[in-house]
Design a protein around this motif. Structure first.
Motif, PDB file in Angstrom:
ATOM      1  N   UNK A  75      59.005   4.685  14.893  1.00  0.00           N
ATOM      2  CA  UNK A  75      57.550   4.552  14.876  1.00  0.00           C
ATOM      3  C   UNK A  75      56.867   5.890  15.186  1.00  0.00           C
ATOM      4  N   UNK A  76      57.580   6.740  15.928  1.00  0.00           N
ATOM      5  CA  UNK A  76      57.016   8.062  16.289  1.00  0.00           C
ATOM      6  C   UNK A  76      57.287   9.106  15.220  1.00  0.00           C
ATOM      7  N   UNK A  77      57.884   8.713  14.117  1.00  0.00           N
ATOM      8  CA  UNK A  77      58.201   9.656  13.042  1.00  0.00           C
ATOM      9  C   UNK A  77      57.399   9.298  11.793  1.00  0.00           C
ATOM     10  N   UNK A  78      57.370  10.189  10.800  1.00  0.00           N
ATOM     11  CA  UNK A  78      56.663   9.840   9.561  1.00  0.00           C
ATOM     12  C   UNK A  78      57.512   8.978   8.623  1.00  0.00           C
ATOM     13  N   UNK A  79      58.712   8.578   9.035  1.00  0.00           N
ATOM     14  CA  UNK A  79      59.610   7.877   8.129  1.00  0.00           C
ATOM     15  C   UNK A  79      59.273   6.394   8.025  1.00  0.00           C
ATOM     16  N   UNK A  80      59.508   5.867   6.850  1.00  0.00           N
ATOM     17  CA  UNK A  80      59.328   4.434   6.631  1.00  0.00           C
ATOM     18  C   UNK A  80      60.681   3.770   6.841  1.00  0.00           C
ATOM     19  N   UNK A  81      60.714   2.786   7.717  1.00  0.00           N
ATOM     20  CA  UNK A  81      61.982   2.130   8.044  1.00  0.00           C
ATOM     21  C   UNK A  81      62.117   0.811   7.305  1.00  0.00           C
ATOM     22  N   UNK A  82      63.306   0.609   6.739  1.00  0.00           N
ATOM     23  CA  UNK A  82      63.653  -0.691   6.194  1.00  0.00           C
ATOM     24  C   UNK A  82      64.913  -1.152   6.882  1.00  0.00           C
ATOM     25  N   UNK A  83      65.095  -2.449   6.967  1.00  0.00           N
ATOM     26  CA  UNK A  83      66.233  -2.978   7.706  1.00  0.00           C
ATOM     27  C   UNK A  83      67.004  -3.990   6.870  1.00  0.00           C
ATOM     28  N   UNK A  84      68.309  -3.999   7.067  1.00  0.00           N
ATOM     29  CA  UNK A  84      69.160  -5.008   6.446  1.00  0.00           C
ATOM     30  C   UNK A  84      70.143  -5.499   7.502  1.00  0.00           C
TER      31      UNK A  84
ATOM     32  N   UNK B 230      59.757   9.779   3.639  1.00  0.00           N
ATOM     33  CA  UNK B 230      61.154   9.373   3.536  1.00  0.00           C
ATOM     34  C   UNK B 230      61.311   7.896   3.880  1.00  0.00           C
ATOM     35  N   UNK B 231      62.163   7.230   3.140  1.00  0.00           N
ATOM     36  CA  UNK B 231      62.524   5.854   3.468  1.00  0.00           C
ATOM     37  C   UNK B 231      63.925   5.848   4.066  1.00  0.00           C
ATOM     38  N   UNK B 232      64.019   5.287   5.257  1.00  0.00           N
ATOM     39  CA  UNK B 232      65.305   5.190   5.960  1.00  0.00           C
ATOM     40  C   UNK B 232      65.700   3.718   6.024  1.00  0.00           C
ATOM     41  N   UNK B 233      66.894   3.418   5.561  1.00  0.00           N
ATOM     42  CA  UNK B 233      67.401   2.045   5.644  1.00  0.00           C
ATOM     43  C   UNK B 233      68.388   1.931   6.800  1.00  0.00           C
ATOM     44  N   UNK B 234      68.127   0.995   7.680  1.00  0.00           N
ATOM     45  CA  UNK B 234      69.014   0.772   8.819  1.00  0.00           C
ATOM     46  C   UNK B 234      69.766  -0.540   8.605  1.00  0.00           C
TER      47      UNK B 234
END
Ligand code: MN
Length: 130
Positions: free
Chosen positions: A24-33, A4-8
């Motif tokens: 960081x402790x999850x399998x999710x990929x984080x993107x930031x704006x 999953x990609x999560x945008x913050x």
């Protein structure tokens, strides 16, 4: 498992750092704006599976960005969790009226945040419960 990609979307660098460390402790990929304009550009480019959206953003508010996303076919149904301020009563209703899937009032616990993200991600992207 599909990642999953999560945008913050958040202008506050400190808050971004906290969430970055949490995810960081999850399998999710984080993107930031850092603002609404960057968020809209990134959503169109990256098609995140879930958006975590602060209400208070410079120029375009999180409410406005959410309304814009809801008005576009490609993003009409993407889960949007709005981060509201507990001190500003009424923000939660405004978030839901703008089209948010859920809201999370600051200050929130890591458990609450991760729980909400899991709840709104498609089942095949949730990963193990921590
Ligand atoms: Mn903010």
């Amino acid at each position: 498992m599909k990642q999953a990609t999560v945008l913050y979307v958040e202008d506050n660098e400190y808050n971004r750092k906290i969430v970055r460390q949490l995810l960081r402790r999850t399998p999710y990929r984080l993107q930031e704006a850092p603002d609404g304009e960057a968020a809209l550009a990134m959503v169109r480019l990256e098609r995140p599976d879930l958006i975590l959206m602060d209400v208070q953003l410079p120029k375009t508010s999180g409410l406005e960005v959410t309304r814009t996303l809801r008005g576009e076919a490609a993003t009409a149904t993407v889960p949007i969790i709005m981060v509201t301020s507990f001190a500003l009563s009424g923000d939660d209703q405004k978030a839901m009226a703008a089209g948010a899937s859920a809201y999370l009032a600051k200050p929130y616990s890591p458990r609450e945040l991760l729980g909400l993200i899991r709840k709104f991600l498609p089942e095949e992207m949730r990963g193990e419960e921590s």
